[in-house]
Structures are given as C-alpha cells and as structure tokens.
Write an enzyme that holds these catalytic residues in place. Structure first.
Site: not given
Ligand SMILES: [Zn+2]
Length: 426
Positions: A290-291, A294, A368, A372
């Site tokens: 997930h990070e 970004h 976010e 995801d």
C-alpha cells in the site's frame, strides 16, 4: 501619516467572529461523533469480523476518552486564542521583547533580533500553557488504554530536545527569511518562496540522518523472511529500495505505522517495531505494498507540489498585506514588524486555510483508496484487508464514525469504507 479610511477595517472583529464560527461548527461535528461513540454495536459491514466484535467496546471507550479530552482542549484553546486577541497579548509581548532588547543595549531598529526574542517567548509560553493538557493526554488517557510507553523523564527530554532543535534550526532560518524580505523589497514573496523550497529539501535530506536519531533508534531490518519478501516486492515493481529500517516506536507508544522516504533513486522504507509485533509477515508486506502504491502513483510528489503552490499563494497574498497599516493597528500594533505582519495575515487568511485543509483531506482519502487498490492488484487483497483490521483494532481506532465528522477531519477513510472498496476492485 494615519490613513483614516483604512482605520475602519474591522480585521480583529472578523478574526474573532470567524474563529468562533469554526469552533462552533467543529464542536457540532464532535457532538455528532460523540453520539456514535455511545452506540453499542459496530456498523453492519463490520459485524461479521470476530476481532471487531471482541474489541468494539474497547475502541468505543478509547474514542470516548479522547473525545472528552478534545472537548476540553478545544474549549481551552479557543478561550486562549480569544484572550490573546481581545487583550492584545501579542503587542504586549512584542513590546516586552523590545524592552529586553533595550536592556542589552540595542534599539528598536534591531527588528530581526527583537523578532527572535519574541518568537522564543511566545513559543515557550504557549508550550507552558498547554503542558498540563499534553501531560494529561499522555500519562492519563494513553496510559489508561495501554498505549503510553514513556516515562516522565523521556517526555521532558523529548520536549527539551525539541526546543533545542527548533532553536538551532528555526531561529537562523527565521532571521534569514526576515533578512530576505528586507533585502528584496516588494517582490520578496518570490525569493522567500524559493528559499523555503530549498530549505524543505535540505531539511528532508538531513532529518533521517541527523534529527530522527536524536529521538529514536533506527536499525536495519535483519535478514530473514520478512526482509526477503519486502525486497522481492520492491524489485518486482522497480522501487529503488536502498535500505530497509526498523524504528523503535515502542519506546514511546504502542501505536503502529510504516512509511517510506528519500528522493529519486534513494528510497528507504521504515517499519515501526510495533507493526512487526502486531501483524504477520504477509500483512506487513501488504501494508508496504500500500505504501509503495503512494510512490508508484506519485502521491507524495503531487502533495509536495500542491504545498509549494499553496506556499507561493500564501506569500504572494501576504505581500499585498505587508504594508497594510490598518491590519497592524487593528490588532494593537503601532509599528509594522514583518514577522508580526505575517502572523496577523495568517489570522485573516484562516478561512482560506480551513478550506484548503478540507480539500487536502478529500485528496488524501482518494489517495488512500488508490494505494489500497494498487496493493490489491499486486495480489495482496486478502492480507491487506486482515492487516488493516488488525492495525485498526490494536490501535483501538474508531470503528463507528459519524460521516460528517470523518469527512471533515479524516485524512484516511474509515475502515468500513476501505474494506468495502478493497472488495469491490477486480
Ligand atoms: Zn496510505
């Protein structure tokens, strides 16, 4: 010369009125949220999850404790800022700094030195005033729910270190900025803006190496299954992972986290030791996925650019107000120091900042969802889901949120929304 027509602009009254409108609105939202924290059952979409059923009462109790604390601290802050404005505390502090300067043998022409003294007094004073509240939050509320790992000694040591760093870095930067404004005349906003960009890059570069180690121990994640899995993920998506660290977040708090930093081809991932403790390897890799979403989707770069544009506008609009005599007079100042001008300008600029903060929360929540979705596309849907549930439960994050409250305050979507969004992606 006193410009009589300008004297009429009621800046002070406007600032007071606006701050009470915002305060009232935010308290209304908090009351809505408070009601949700009294409900006995989790939202329907979470009721099938066993951990949620087990811990729901605890998350509600923690939420209630924090909400009560928020009511008190918001009221306290609102009264404090109102008193500051109504009783002209800022001009009083400014004059006090001038008197101290005079003791040292300097005249009022040393505006930058006076600004530094003023900043130090104001910072120490506001920390002192809020100290009882922050002590209560850490040593009563966080303690009661098992999150606080700090001793009083560490708490005050952190505070002193914070002051020293702020002084060593902040005061020279402040005097440079004031100097730039003095040198560059009416186009100062451009120079200050460029200076602040350069400073931000330097600060972000030195922070992990020189500042973070003053507070935390950062070590390399030892060889093993977890490290292998994260490195495999990084090379699979061409993430230029240079180092993989663990940080001892558990020294202060039981809350958990993970993030990455670094420019260009020089990236580092940092895992909190608390995260490693709370989640299994598959879940941690999913959270890292997930990070890295970004990063892959350029979220960090976008946010950085938006903030630079925002700062440019802020300095530019300020440059239109810096010589506005009526602004200074409205707040009880007889002279027009640059620093004071900027502070007063920020007070009247608050409505814009409120809107910006709201829009940034919307953007952040969108990011976010996208991160995801990215992790799910990498094949981590199931682990991400269970990882998010685990982290939320271990951190006792609110499970039952008022939609207005979360839309206004949250930078991350509430758990039920995230889980259902993950499910819907093919
Ligand atoms: Zn995220």
């Amino acid at each position: 010369m006193i410009d009589e027509s300008a004297q009429d602009t009621p800046y002070k009254e406007f600032v007071l009125a606006f701050s009470w409108v915002v305060y009232t609105f935010e308290q209304y939202l908090s009351v809505r949220q408070y009601r949700k924290l009294h409900e006995p059952h989790p939202p329907k979409s979470l009721q099938d999850i066993e951990e949620v059923r087990e811990k729901f009462r605890k998350t509600q109790e923690y939420g209630l404790d924090k909400a009560k604390f928020e009511f008190v601290s918001a009221l306290f802050g609102q009264i404090q800022s109102t008193c500051m404005i109504v009783f002209d505390i800022l001009p009083w502090l400014w004059n006090l700094s001038g008197e101290w300067l005079a003791y040292a043998g300097y005249g009022p022409d040393h505006e930058i030195t006076q600004s530094l003294i003023f900043t130090v007094i104001l910072t120490l004073l506001s920390h002192l005033i809020s100290l009882p509240l922050s002590l209560y939050f850490t040593f009563v509320i966080e303690e009661r729910h098992g999150f606080n790992k700090m001793s009083l000694g560490l708490f005050f040591m952190d505070m002193i270190k914070g002051f020293l760093i702020a002084g060593i870095i902040g005061l020279p930067i402040l005097s440079l900025v004031l100097q730039i404004v003095k040198w560059s005349g009416k186009n100062f906003y451009l120079y200050v803006w460029i200076f602040m960009i350069i400073f931000t890059f330097i600060y972000l570069t030195i922070y992990p190496t020189f500042i973070q180690p003053l507070f935390n121990k950062v070590t390399l994640l030892p060889e093993g299954e977890l490290r292998g899995q994260i490195e495999a993920l990084a090379s699979r998506i061409n993430f230029p992972l240079k180092k993989l660290y663990v940080i001892d977040g558990s020294k202060r708090s039981g809350h958990s986290n993970a993030y990455f930093y670094g420019f260009f081809k020089n990236k580092r991932i940092v895992l909190f030791d608390t995260l490693i403790e709370q989640a299994n390897n598959g879940e941690i890799v999913a959270i890292v996925g997930h990070e890295l979403g970004h990063w892959y989707l350029n979220h960090t770069v976008k946010i950085l650019i938006i903030y630079q544009i925002h700062n440019f506008l802020l300095f530019f609009v300020f440059s239109q107000f810096i010589n506005n005599t009526s602004l200074y007079r409205s707040f009880g100042f007889e002279t027009q120091p640059i620093l004071i001008g900027f502070m007063l300008f920020q007070l009247i600029y608050a409505p814009v900042e409120n809107v910006v903060a709201f829009l940034m929360n919307i953007l952040s929540r969108k990011h976010e969802f996208e991160a995801d979705a990215y992790a799910k596309k990498l094949g981590y849907g199931v682990q991400l889901r269970s990882g998010l549930i685990k982290i939320q439960i271990k951190n006792l994050g609110n499970l039952n949120n008022d939609p207005w409250y979360s839309a206004y305050h949250f930078s991350h979507p509430p758990l039920p929304e995230r889980l259902s969004a993950i499910e819907k992606i093919d």
